[in-house]
Design a protein around this motif. Sequence first.
Motif, mmCIF file in Angstrom:
data_model
loop_
_atom_site.group_PDB
_atom_site.id
_atom_site.type_symbol
_atom_site.label_atom_id
_atom_site.label_comp_id
_atom_site.label_asym_id
_atom_site.label_seq_id
_atom_site.Cartn_x
_atom_site.Cartn_y
_atom_site.Cartn_z
ATOM 1 N N ARG A 274 -11.747 44.897 -25.989
ATOM 2 C CA ARG A 274 -12.778 45.318 -25.061
ATOM 3 C C ARG A 274 -14.125 45.371 -25.774
ATOM 4 N NH1 ARG A 274 -11.442 47.754 -20.259
ATOM 5 N NH2 ARG A 274 -13.564 48.554 -20.304
ATOM 6 N N CYS A 275 -15.198 45.223 -25.023
ATOM 7 C CA CYS A 275 -16.542 45.293 -25.591
ATOM 8 C C CYS A 275 -17.180 46.663 -25.402
ATOM 9 C CB CYS A 275 -17.432 44.218 -24.973
ATOM 10 S SG CYS A 275 -16.887 42.543 -25.367
ATOM 11 N N ASP A 276 -16.523 47.541 -24.646
ATOM 12 C CA ASP A 276 -17.043 48.889 -24.444
ATOM 13 C C ASP A 276 -15.879 49.814 -24.119
ATOM 14 O OD1 ASP A 276 -16.316 48.085 -21.902
ATOM 15 O OD2 ASP A 276 -18.303 48.290 -21.029
ATOM 16 N N VAL A 277 -16.170 51.098 -24.027
ATOM 17 C CA VAL A 277 -15.146 52.055 -23.632
ATOM 18 C C VAL A 277 -14.960 51.962 -22.122
ATOM 19 C CG1 VAL A 277 -14.502 54.498 -23.590
ATOM 20 C CG2 VAL A 277 -15.767 53.571 -25.549
ATOM 21 N N GLU A 278 -13.720 51.919 -21.680
ATOM 22 C CA GLU A 278 -13.411 51.857 -20.253
ATOM 23 C C GLU A 278 -14.264 52.869 -19.484
ATOM 24 O OE1 GLU A 278 -12.307 51.502 -16.657
ATOM 25 O OE2 GLU A 278 -11.104 50.219 -17.977
ATOM 26 N N SER A 279 -15.059 52.376 -18.537
ATOM 27 C CA SER A 279 -16.027 53.235 -17.840
ATOM 28 C C SER A 279 -15.348 54.350 -17.058
ATOM 29 C CB SER A 279 -16.889 52.393 -16.901
ATOM 30 O OG SER A 279 -16.089 51.731 -15.921
ATOM 31 N N ARG A 280 -14.152 54.105 -16.553
ATOM 32 C CA ARG A 280 -13.465 55.149 -15.783
ATOM 33 C C ARG A 280 -13.002 56.295 -16.674
ATOM 34 N NH1 ARG A 280 -8.741 52.353 -12.969
ATOM 35 N NH2 ARG A 280 -8.822 51.056 -14.836
ATOM 36 N N LEU A 281 -12.742 56.006 -17.941
ATOM 37 C CA LEU A 281 -12.430 57.083 -18.875
ATOM 38 C C LEU A 281 -13.666 57.942 -19.130
ATOM 39 C CD1 LEU A 281 -10.202 55.345 -21.588
ATOM 40 C CD2 LEU A 281 -9.469 56.649 -19.589
ATOM 41 N N ARG A 282 -14.811 57.306 -19.268
ATOM 42 C CA ARG A 282 -16.043 58.048 -19.522
ATOM 43 C C ARG A 282 -16.432 58.915 -18.326
ATOM 44 N NH1 ARG A 282 -20.045 54.547 -19.764
ATOM 45 N NH2 ARG A 282 -18.929 52.568 -19.674
ATOM 46 N N ALA A 283 -16.084 58.474 -17.138
ATOM 47 C CA ALA A 283 -16.482 59.202 -15.933
ATOM 48 C C ALA A 283 -15.489 60.268 -15.508
ATOM 49 C CB ALA A 283 -16.680 58.205 -14.781
ATOM 50 N N HIS A 284 -14.249 60.181 -15.979
ATOM 51 C CA HIS A 284 -13.197 61.062 -15.449
ATOM 52 C C HIS A 284 -13.328 62.473 -16.042
ATOM 53 C CE1 HIS A 284 -9.291 62.468 -14.083
ATOM 54 N NE2 HIS A 284 -9.260 61.405 -13.296
ATOM 55 N N PRO A 285 -13.186 63.511 -15.210
ATOM 56 C CA PRO A 285 -13.315 64.884 -15.722
ATOM 57 C C PRO A 285 -12.185 65.324 -16.635
ATOM 58 C CG PRO A 285 -12.627 64.911 -13.415
ATOM 59 C CD PRO A 285 -12.973 63.492 -13.745
ATOM 60 N N ARG A 286 -11.063 64.619 -16.629
ATOM 61 C CA ARG A 286 -9.919 65.030 -17.438
ATOM 62 C C ARG A 286 -9.802 64.192 -18.710
ATOM 63 N NH1 ARG A 286 -8.766 68.898 -18.267
ATOM 64 N NH2 ARG A 286 -6.527 68.619 -18.647
ATOM 65 N N THR A 287 -10.944 63.894 -19.301
ATOM 66 C CA THR A 287 -10.952 63.210 -20.592
ATOM 67 C C THR A 287 -11.837 63.981 -21.570
ATOM 68 O OG1 THR A 287 -12.814 61.764 -19.952
ATOM 69 C CG2 THR A 287 -10.585 60.905 -19.628
ATOM 70 N N VAL A 288 -11.464 63.903 -22.841
ATOM 71 C CA VAL A 288 -12.291 64.403 -23.941
ATOM 72 C C VAL A 288 -12.421 63.238 -24.912
ATOM 73 C CG1 VAL A 288 -12.498 66.043 -25.841
ATOM 74 C CG2 VAL A 288 -11.469 66.772 -23.677
ATOM 75 N N LEU A 289 -13.646 62.752 -25.112
ATOM 76 C CA LEU A 289 -13.880 61.544 -25.895
ATOM 77 C C LEU A 289 -14.879 61.854 -27.008
ATOM 78 C CD1 LEU A 289 -14.308 59.114 -22.851
ATOM 79 C CD2 LEU A 289 -12.185 59.678 -24.076
ATOM 80 N N THR A 290 -14.472 61.602 -28.244
ATOM 81 C CA THR A 290 -15.348 61.846 -29.384
ATOM 82 C C THR A 290 -15.574 60.542 -30.150
ATOM 83 O OG1 THR A 290 -13.409 62.558 -30.680
ATOM 84 C CG2 THR A 290 -14.739 64.281 -29.648
ATOM 85 N N PRO A 291 -16.740 60.387 -30.801
ATOM 86 C CA PRO A 291 -17.131 59.106 -31.411
ATOM 87 C C PRO A 291 -16.593 58.894 -32.813
ATOM 88 C CG PRO A 291 -18.944 60.641 -31.569
ATOM 89 C CD PRO A 291 -17.853 61.360 -30.835
ATOM 90 N N HIS A 292 -15.266 58.775 -32.926
ATOM 91 C CA HIS A 292 -14.597 58.515 -34.204
ATOM 92 C C HIS A 292 -15.006 59.555 -35.249
ATOM 93 C CE1 HIS A 292 -12.162 55.061 -35.964
ATOM 94 N NE2 HIS A 292 -12.106 56.035 -36.845
ATOM 95 N N LEU A 293 -14.752 60.820 -34.914
ATOM 96 C CA LEU A 293 -15.115 61.929 -35.792
ATOM 97 C C LEU A 293 -13.986 62.349 -36.727
ATOM 98 C CD1 LEU A 293 -17.004 64.262 -33.265
ATOM 99 C CD2 LEU A 293 -17.984 62.586 -34.851
ATOM 100 N N GLY A 294 -12.878 61.626 -36.726
ATOM 101 C CA GLY A 294 -11.714 62.057 -37.486
ATOM 102 C C GLY A 294 -11.995 62.400 -38.933
ATOM 103 N N SER A 295 -12.849 61.623 -39.576
ATOM 104 C CA SER A 295 -13.165 61.884 -40.992
ATOM 105 C C SER A 295 -14.593 62.384 -41.162
ATOM 106 C CB SER A 295 -12.974 60.607 -41.810
ATOM 107 O OG SER A 295 -13.887 59.608 -41.383
#
Length: 336
Positions: A274-295
């Motif tokens: 994919r060239c971007d993050v699935e837009s429906r994931l970004r819009a859905h209220p039941r998601t928590v998305l962080t920008p590769h903060l693991g390290s």
Amino acid sequence: MARKTIVTNWVHREVLDRLETRGAVEANQARQPWSREELLTRARDADAMVAFMTDHVDEEFLEQCPDLKVIACALKGADNFDLAACRRRGVAVSIVPDLLTAPTAELTIGLMIALGRNIVEGDRLVRGGSFTGWRPILYGTGLDGATVGIIGMGAVGQAIAYRLRAFRCRLLYCDARPLSPGKEDALCLGRRDLSPLLRECDYVVLALPLVPDSLHLIDAVALAAMKPGAMLVNPARGSLVNEAAVADALEAGTLGGYAADVFEMEDWARPDRRCDVESRLRAHPRTVLTPHLGSAVDSVRRDIALAAADDILRFLDGGRMHGMILDPHKSMERTA
């Protein structure tokens, strides 16, 4: 001594100081990665490279960088690097597997709590100005006593399990290489095949490397097999899941939530990524998305880059790199 070492992303000054003891260093001073075209321009005459998650080294890259002898990856996995092409061209490759385990496990617990306890939605409510005091809303799912399934029981999976014991979770795991009975007992783990694990768990956590067999492991079929309302957490690699299928399951209400620190768009070695993050994931209220903060712990990132720099220095001094996964002059490889 290297004529030139290239550092593709921003690092602490002390990393560059260490590398400069062995020759010229050209480093990215910005917080954004170079484009592939700019990187190739800068790397064409480099002998060594400190690489990061944003880099993809393949046959084409190596062909345009004929002097490159060593790549020290300041990351845990090498799935964005074509090791077969590196072997053919005599380029050594190392990773830094150990330093990322604890911070990744720590973030995973944070994602689980944020998702289950509606922290993002609650934050949004307060910031929106409509909060006027307690109301019987945003009831969620706690970790205490929850059944958690961890898919992949390497170093990160074990670190996650170790931390979850404090929450009195019932812990299950799935891995093609089972732990010893003693290790299972120490971590309070029960072993399951994938389908039973998906059916039983309130939370499913991915802790796998991205390899051909794990690509889209969590697809529409796997999601349909999950316990209704269960939550999926992905701190490992984006392409372990089919993001479109996850969005479908969220919209259908069968998946209770999705938390991710990684995304399909980051897996550069996939020609169909994919060239971007699935837009429906970004819009859905039941998601928590962080920008590769693991390290993304400052001291950890410094130490990871220093470890990669030290591997380059060892190589240039004729020694073996501590994190070596590919020695083009030997038949055996070690992987994390």
